[in-house]
Design a protein around this motif. Structure first.
Motif, PDB file in Angstrom:
ATOM      1  N   ARG A   1       0.834  -1.207   0.000  1.00 11.58           N
ATOM      2  CA  ARG A   1       0.000   0.000   0.000  1.00 11.58           C
ATOM      3  C   ARG A   1       0.865   1.252   0.000  1.00 11.58           C
ATOM      4  O   ARG A   1       0.666   2.160  -0.794  1.00 11.58           O
ATOM      5  N   GLU A   2       1.853   1.284   0.916  1.00 14.98           N
ATOM      6  CA  GLU A   2       2.658   2.491   1.072  1.00 14.98           C
ATOM      7  C   GLU A   2       3.668   2.706  -0.066  1.00 14.98           C
ATOM      8  O   GLU A   2       3.984   3.840  -0.398  1.00 14.98           O
TER       9      GLU A   2
ATOM     10  N   THR B   1      -7.662   6.349  -1.727  1.00 15.52           N
ATOM     11  CA  THR B   1      -7.933   5.230  -2.633  1.00 15.52           C
ATOM     12  C   THR B   1      -7.018   4.050  -2.318  1.00 15.52           C
ATOM     13  O   THR B   1      -7.455   2.893  -2.347  1.00 15.52           O
ATOM     14  N   GLY B   2      -5.771   4.330  -1.977  1.00 17.93           N
ATOM     15  CA  GLY B   2      -4.848   3.270  -1.585  1.00 17.93           C
ATOM     16  C   GLY B   2      -5.308   2.574  -0.317  1.00 17.93           C
ATOM     17  O   GLY B   2      -5.230   1.345  -0.196  1.00 17.93           O
ATOM     18  N   HIS B   3      -5.815   3.354   0.634  1.00 16.27           N
ATOM     19  CA  HIS B   3      -6.337   2.804   1.895  1.00 16.27           C
ATOM     20  C   HIS B   3      -7.526   1.881   1.626  1.00 16.27           C
ATOM     21  O   HIS B   3      -7.587   0.760   2.130  1.00 16.27           O
ATOM     22  N   VAL B   4      -8.450   2.330   0.802  1.00 11.96           N
ATOM     23  CA  VAL B   4      -9.651   1.534   0.510  1.00 11.96           C
ATOM     24  C   VAL B   4      -9.277   0.269  -0.254  1.00 11.96           C
ATOM     25  O   VAL B   4      -9.733  -0.831   0.086  1.00 11.96           O
ATOM     26  N   ALA B   5      -8.437   0.398  -1.281  1.00 15.86           N
ATOM     27  CA  ALA B   5      -8.038  -0.774  -2.076  1.00 15.86           C
ATOM     28  C   ALA B   5      -7.266  -1.776  -1.230  1.00 15.86           C
ATOM     29  O   ALA B   5      -7.486  -2.991  -1.317  1.00 15.86           O
ATOM     30  N   SER B   6      -6.372  -1.289  -0.395  1.00 14.06           N
ATOM     31  CA  SER B   6      -5.579  -2.153   0.476  1.00 14.06           C
ATOM     32  C   SER B   6      -6.463  -2.870   1.491  1.00 14.06           C
ATOM     33  O   SER B   6      -6.288  -4.069   1.753  1.00 14.06           O
ATOM     34  N   THR B   7      -7.405  -2.153   2.061  1.00 17.35           N
ATOM     35  CA  THR B   7      -8.314  -2.760   3.029  1.00 17.35           C
ATOM     36  C   THR B   7      -9.178  -3.826   2.356  1.00 17.35           C
ATOM     37  O   THR B   7      -9.360  -4.914   2.899  1.00 17.35           O
TER      38      THR B   7
END
Length: 144
Positions: free
Chosen positions: A38-39, A50-56
């Motif tokens: 993610r990071e 968007t990265g947070h949502v996709a990663s979750t």
């Protein structure tokens, strides 16, 4: 040795928790790899939210897959109480791990707690929910 929760309650067999703990370690390892991905890949390309949502979403999918696979494969016939306890332990270990890592990294508790703020658009709460419900969900239907 079995431990009963109360009169008429199902017994809890401590020895049946060894494999679920190993499954949690595998899921925790995948969660750490997911965070690194993610990071280093997602956030620079699609942004923080968007990265947070996709990663979750990816982590929830992995949790559900691992849980489904384990309860499809295991020869252990878990009681409902044991399945509930597995979900509680997986959730507690994960939340505890997150707070310990945050503390080691110097992240304020308020920031870690903020990850659970659904009203602020945070979706991380889906991870502990998936960990809590997947053992009873899959275990009740897939265990022998």
């Amino acid at each position: 040795m079995d431990a009963s929760i109360g009169p008429g309650a199902e017994s809890i067999r401590p020895h049946v928790f060894v494999y679920p703990l190993a499954v949690w370690v595998a899921m925790a390892t995948i969660a750490v790899a997911n965070g690194v991905l993610r990071e280093t890949v997602l956030v620079p390309r699609v942004g923080e939210y968007t990265g947070h949502v996709a990663s979750t979403a990816a982590l929830v999918a992995a949790i559900l897959l691992f849980s489904f696979a384990y309860f499809s494969w295991t020869p252990i016939d878990y009681t409902r109480a044991e399945l509930l306890l597995i979900g509680i332990v997986w959730t507690a270990f994960t939340v505890g791990f997150e707070f310990v890592v945050g503390h080691v990294e110097g992240t304020p508790v308020s920031v870690t707690l903020g990850q659970y703020d659904v009203l602020a658009g945070q979706v991380w709460i889906a991870v502990p929910i998936a960990l809590l419900v997947s053992p009873p969900l899959f275990g009740w239907y897939l265990s022998p």
